[in-house]
Scaffold this motif. Structure first.
Motif, short mmCIF file in Angstrom:
data_model
loop_
_atom_site.label_atom_id
_atom_site.label_comp_id
_atom_site.label_asym_id
_atom_site.label_seq_id
_atom_site.Cartn_x
_atom_site.Cartn_y
_atom_site.Cartn_z
N ALA A 135 0.99 -1.10 0.15
CA ALA A 135 -0.15 -0.03 0.23
C ALA A 135 0.52 1.30 0.33
O ALA A 135 1.13 1.90 1.43
N THR A 136 1.61 1.34 -0.71
CA THR A 136 2.06 2.93 -1.11
C THR A 136 0.50 4.42 -1.95
O THR A 136 0.03 4.21 -2.34
N LEU A 137 1.19 5.23 -1.65
CA LEU A 137 0.56 6.29 -1.95
C LEU A 137 0.90 6.92 -3.77
O LEU A 137 2.00 7.72 -3.76
N SER A 138 0.47 5.58 -4.13
CA SER A 138 0.53 5.77 -5.92
C SER A 138 -0.87 5.66 -6.58
O SER A 138 -1.83 5.03 -6.12
N ARG A 139 -0.46 5.77 -8.04
CA ARG A 139 -1.59 4.89 -8.82
C ARG A 139 -1.44 3.83 -8.50
O ARG A 139 -2.84 3.19 -8.88
N SER A 152 5.92 14.00 2.29
CA SER A 152 5.88 14.46 3.59
C SER A 152 5.56 15.90 3.57
O SER A 152 6.22 16.60 3.23
N ILE A 153 4.78 16.32 5.02
CA ILE A 153 4.32 17.27 5.57
C ILE A 153 5.10 18.73 5.54
O ILE A 153 5.66 19.61 4.79
N LEU A 154 6.54 17.73 5.68
CA LEU A 154 7.65 18.68 6.05
C LEU A 154 8.66 18.64 4.60
O LEU A 154 9.96 20.07 5.17
N GLU A 155 8.68 18.38 3.85
CA GLU A 155 9.21 18.61 2.85
C GLU A 155 9.50 19.95 2.33
O GLU A 155 7.59 20.20 1.78
N PRO A 156 9.55 20.44 0.80
CA PRO A 156 9.71 22.01 0.86
C PRO A 156 8.87 22.22 -0.73
O PRO A 156 8.89 21.06 -1.10
N GLY A 157 8.37 22.88 -0.42
CA GLY A 157 7.02 22.84 -0.94
C GLY A 157 5.90 22.03 -1.00
O GLY A 157 4.55 22.23 -1.85
N PHE A 158 5.21 21.66 -0.45
CA PHE A 158 4.19 20.88 0.14
C PHE A 158 3.03 21.85 0.60
O PHE A 158 1.93 21.62 -0.12
N LEU A 159 3.29 22.48 0.92
CA LEU A 159 1.74 23.71 1.15
C LEU A 159 1.44 24.76 0.37
O LEU A 159 0.30 24.39 -0.27
N LEU A 194 3.12 19.02 12.95
CA LEU A 194 4.07 18.78 11.34
C LEU A 194 3.42 20.56 10.94
O LEU A 194 4.28 21.29 10.44
N PHE A 195 1.98 20.76 10.40
CA PHE A 195 1.50 22.35 9.61
C PHE A 195 1.56 23.52 10.80
O PHE A 195 2.08 24.39 10.39
N GLU A 196 2.03 23.06 12.33
CA GLU A 196 2.06 24.23 12.98
C GLU A 196 3.51 24.62 13.00
O GLU A 196 4.64 25.66 12.75
N SER A 197 4.97 23.72 13.34
CA SER A 197 6.23 23.46 12.75
C SER A 197 6.87 24.51 10.57
O SER A 197 7.00 24.92 10.65
#
Length: 873
Positions: A53-57, A194-201, A221-224
């Motif tokens: 179960a990866t996050l993939s097509r 990940s939420i922490l990856e640059p460009g996620f937001l 993580l959203f806060e960070s």
């Protein structure tokens, strides 16, 4: 076979967007075509389909195809080969779909004598925190479909919504996000990061997501990353489940969202009920941030007392029970359980709760998260909440004698213990505190209480020894509880050393221990002793160093040991260093070289003092390239070329992986990369001597030795029968070629010809069962093999004349044994030196280091060998 309705009706939504990825998107029509094709390929007979179960097509299409065809699908955590194999052995799926070498592959298992799958069974999920040996939940297609519709109903999901999907799909919450959106024709942005990856937001904003689902850790993580400082004009609501979000965080995000006319849904669920059980109506979240709310549409909540009697009066604590169409059929332990029907009338959640007068339910604790010490009942959740109010994020576990808090805060353990004692009313003798960098978490973001519980239950002495072993093996580099052998940049010599120590302290080291965190290993109880099993490469290493010693002591044409050691270098790089190379963690990649250079430089200093001249070519590790002469004392004796070749090999490999195409191919298939490098190495083998003519030293040059390293690398990744057969054939052909062009004489044929059985053993017999007494000899000698290589020279120089009058075979045997003795003594001296220099400081779980061993005690311990090497060696 009944199909889940939203999987059958994908095409009804036509050209509307279904899935969006960073690389593009799929419409519902395109998704339906892919699902239909795959469902047809699966056939009509009901099967158990196991999917990584990866996050993939690929995962999503395979999951939907299995539901579309009326099959039962088992979603397994991604990136967990040990858990995957455990699930396969346990449930014997008919079809396996998983990634291998960067590609998705199907594997059909031979049909077994299994009872037919229950006709209503559609989905098997693992409960939160479980691995391949944990609880498996049996769910019907009706449960999946009705739960998806209920969630969409209370959230108000419509076809114009787009959700952000970054939660794991093997986790019921993440899967419910997918199901509920597909049920109403909404779309999903599958973040894949990940939420922490640059460009996620930025991606959430660019994809115009209308809703975001997260677990409590996600909100931390959203806060960070400054989520609340960003504008998301399309966002309508956020949801949180998967654990209790702190009340201050609930109020913070409720206030932030409400200010823009948006909503926060606080939800509660369990895998045993497919996903969701309850939610707090958004209008009440600000007033009741500590509640789980009311039952989802179609469900019913209630409370029962310890005797199972219903509690009808508000304000009285009892166990929360749930009734609804989304309740599981029951648990499954093996394949035969998948034939059973329902054995669950309603769900006893195991959570303690009260119903407030306004009808909202509030969780007060966990039935099983309770200790009774000295007559005092202590709720672990309540203790956690107490610590949280003091600003201490902690995971609390306990038994009937001790409460343990693993915490992440700038406090001393004794301060936390004092707070624990005050919060629980216990004496300090009953409380323990463990400082960690970060709390251990599951892939879902939930706190991993099982790991913390293992810390509590671990034997303190063994745990201290395990942590101490890592500290000493990797000194002076710091190690942390979350580090593993692989992430620390381990190599084959450290692997042998730690195999010895883990075998002594844990009995049988667990399979795959090199990828387990130090905390996990330290928390394991010693296993019962079993048969003595060692890695074949350990035995090969001993044979190789033995042949080197025989060759140097006798002059017999056995110059094959050094060639074998070069192949083992490649094998070690493949087993332990791929992750560091892919992530360009070059500091950790070169750590093994530092361990090798320490005794080498000491030896070089000894020669420099004796000669009153610095052997600069050997100092700069270039004498094997033709620099320096032995007569002028500008290089060490020729036998030390191996150190230079090893260093140059590591430098070459590191430079290769700085190239993006090399890293890309290594991610897709490290085996194919090895074959490509083998072709390059063979070309260099013939071109190198022409471009850099250095006479007889050519046989020590890296271009002469690189094909052996490449073959060892390939052996580490030959994980299928086809690859093993191909590599063995390639090895035979390459060795014949190198033997012929390498002089076509007896020594050349021995040197290269013996590499064929070496590679064959690595491929087809990676582990060996040997007698205990033999393991006590073989493993320490293998661990000290590099020191033996360095220091056996002195045995030859000092003792050769003493043994000159003896029969040749006896003289050679005595010289070999003396060389082994010199090397072992040097190895033990180095280990004792490091043991004395390692800081004696507290390990992550609060255990203290044992006293530093003396050299004599270290020698006795190493020569006595491990209690059991286990499968990991």
């Amino acid at each position: 076979m009944a199909a889940v309705d939203f999987a059958r009706r994908l095409a009804d939504h036509g050209a509307a967007p279904a899935l969006a990825f960073a690389w593009g998107s799929l419409s519902y029509a395109a998704l339906a075509r892919r699902v239909d094709r795959l469902a047809t390929r699966m056939g009509t007979a009901k099967k158990l389909v196991a999917v990584e179960a990866t996050l993939s097509r690929q995962t999503i299409v395979t999951y939907l195809a299995a539901l579309r065809g009326g099959h039962a699908v088992l979603l397994a955590p991604a990136g967990d080969p040990v858990g995957w194999h455990a699930l396969v052995e346990r449930f014997r799926p008919d079809l396996l779909v998983r990634r291998a070498d960067g590609r998705w592959r199907w594997e059909t298992l031979a049909p077994g004598n299994h009872p037919a799958l229950h006709p209503d069974l559609a989905l098997i999920l693992l409960t939160s925190g479980s691995t391949g040996t944990g609880k498996a939940v049996r769910l019907t297609g009706s449960a999946v479909a009705t739960n998806a519709r209920a969630i969409a109903q209370y959230l108000g999901l419509g076809s114009d919504d787009r959700g952000a999907l970054f939660l794991p799909l093997h986790y019921s919450y993440g899967l419910s996000v997918l199901n509920s959106h597909l049920a109403v024709g909404a779309s999903l942005f599958v973040t894949g990061g990940s939420i922490l990856e640059p460009g996620f937001l930025d991606a959430l904003q660019a994809q115009r997501c209308t809703n975001i689902a997260g677990v409590p850790f996600s909100f931390e993580l959203f806060e960070s990353v400054g989520f609340r400082n960003r504008a998301f004009p399309d966002l309508r609501f956020m949801t949180v489940a998967g654990g209790r979000l702190a009340t201050d965080m609930v109020q913070r995000y409720h206030g932030h969202l409400a200010a823009g006319g948006r909503r926060l849904f606080v939800m509660y669920g369990q895998t045993e009920a497919t996903a969701r059980i309850a939610y707090v109506p958004p209008a009440l979240v600000g007033q009741r941030p500590d509640c789980i709310g009311v039952a989802i549409p179609g469900g019913e909540l209630g409370l029962v007392d310890a005797a199972g009697r219903p509690i009808g009066v508000p304000g009285i604590e009892g166990e929360l029970v749930y009734r609804g169409p989304n309740v599981m059929l029951g648990y499954a332990e093996s394949r035969s359980d998948l034939a059973r029907g329902s054995d669950t009338e309603f769900l006893c959640t195991g959570d303690l709760a009260v119903r407030d007068p306004d009808g909202l339910y509030r969780i007060t604790g966990r039935r099983r998260r309770m200790s009774k010490i000295a007559g005092v009942r202590i709720g672990h959740d309540a203790v956690e909440a107490n610590l949280a109010r003091s600003g201490i994020a902690a995971a609390v576990v306990g038994n009937d004698s001790t409460i343990l808090a693993a915490y992440s805060a700038s406090c001393r353990p004794d301060e936390v213990r004092t707070r624990l004692a005050a919060a629980t009313g216990l004496a300090l003798a009953h409380v323990r505190a463990v400082e960690v960098d970060t709390l251990p978490r599951l892939a879902t973001g939930k706190v991993d209480y099982e790991t913390v519980r293992r810390w509590l239950e671990a034997d303190g002495g063994s745990a201290a020894d395990v942590v101490d072993a890592f500290r000493r093996a990797f000194w002076p580099h710091p190690v942390a509880a979350g580090d593993s052998f692989v992430t620390l940049g381990g190599d084959s010599l450290r692997y042998l050393e730690l195999s010895l120590l883990l075998g002594r302290h844990l009995g049988r080291p667990p399979h795959g221990w090199e990828r387990m965190s130090i905390a996990e290993l330290a928390a394991r109880r010693p296993a019962r002793r079993g048969a003595e099993t060692i890695g074949t490469d350990i035995a090969i290493r001993v044979l190789a160093i033995s042949m080197v010693l025989v060759h140097h002591a006798s002059g017999w044409p056995l110059a094959t040991g050094s060639a074998t050691m070069m192949a083992l270098i490649g094998y070690s790089l493949g087993r332990f260093q791929l992750d560091n190379l892919l992530d360009r963690r070059l500091g950790r990649f070169f750590r093994p070289l530092l361990g090798v250079l320490l005794p080498y430089l000491l030896l070089l200093a000894g020669f420099a003092l004796a000669w009153q001249s610095v052997p600069w070519a050997s100092l700069f590790l270039v004498s094997n390239l033709g620099f320096g002469t032995l007569e002028q004392h500008t290089m060490l004796p020729y036998l030390y070329w191996f150190v230079e070749a090893y260093a140059q090999t590591l430098l070459f490999w590191a430079m290769l992986f700085l190239l993006p195409p090399v890293r890309r191919l290594a991610r897709e298939s490290p085996f194919r990369l090895g074959l490509v490098l083998l072709l390059v190495a063979l070309l260099a083998r013939f071109v190198g001597p022409e471009l850099w003519p250095i006479g007889g030293r050519t046989i020590f040059a890296p271009w002469w030795l690189l094909p052996l390293v490449c073959l060892g690398w390939c052996a580490a990744f030959a994980d299928t029968a086809g690859r093993r057969g191909l590599l063995l054939a390639v090895t035979a052909a390459v060795m014949v070629l190198l033997a012929y062009v390498g002089g076509n004489w007896t020594g050349s044929w021995l040197r290269y010809g013996l590499q064929v059985p070496v590679i064959a053993c690595l491929l087809y017999r990676p582990r060996l069962a040997i007698p205990v007494w033999l393991a006590r000899i073989v493993v320490p000698v293998a661990a000290a093999s590099f020191h033996i290589y360095l220091f056996h020279y002195f045995a030859n120089e000092l003792l050769k004349s003493e043994f000159a009058g003896l029969p040749s075979p006896l003289a050679v045997a005595l010289l070999v044994l003396s060389g082994v003795g010199f090397g072992l003594a040097a190895y033990l001296a180095q280990k004792a030196l490091i043991a004395g220099m390692t800081p004696r400081m507290a390990d992550p779980a609060g255990w203290r280091w044992p006293p530093v061993h003396s050299l004599a005690r270290a020698g006795r311990a190493w020569l006595s060998g491990p209690r059991s090497q286990g499968d990991a060696a």
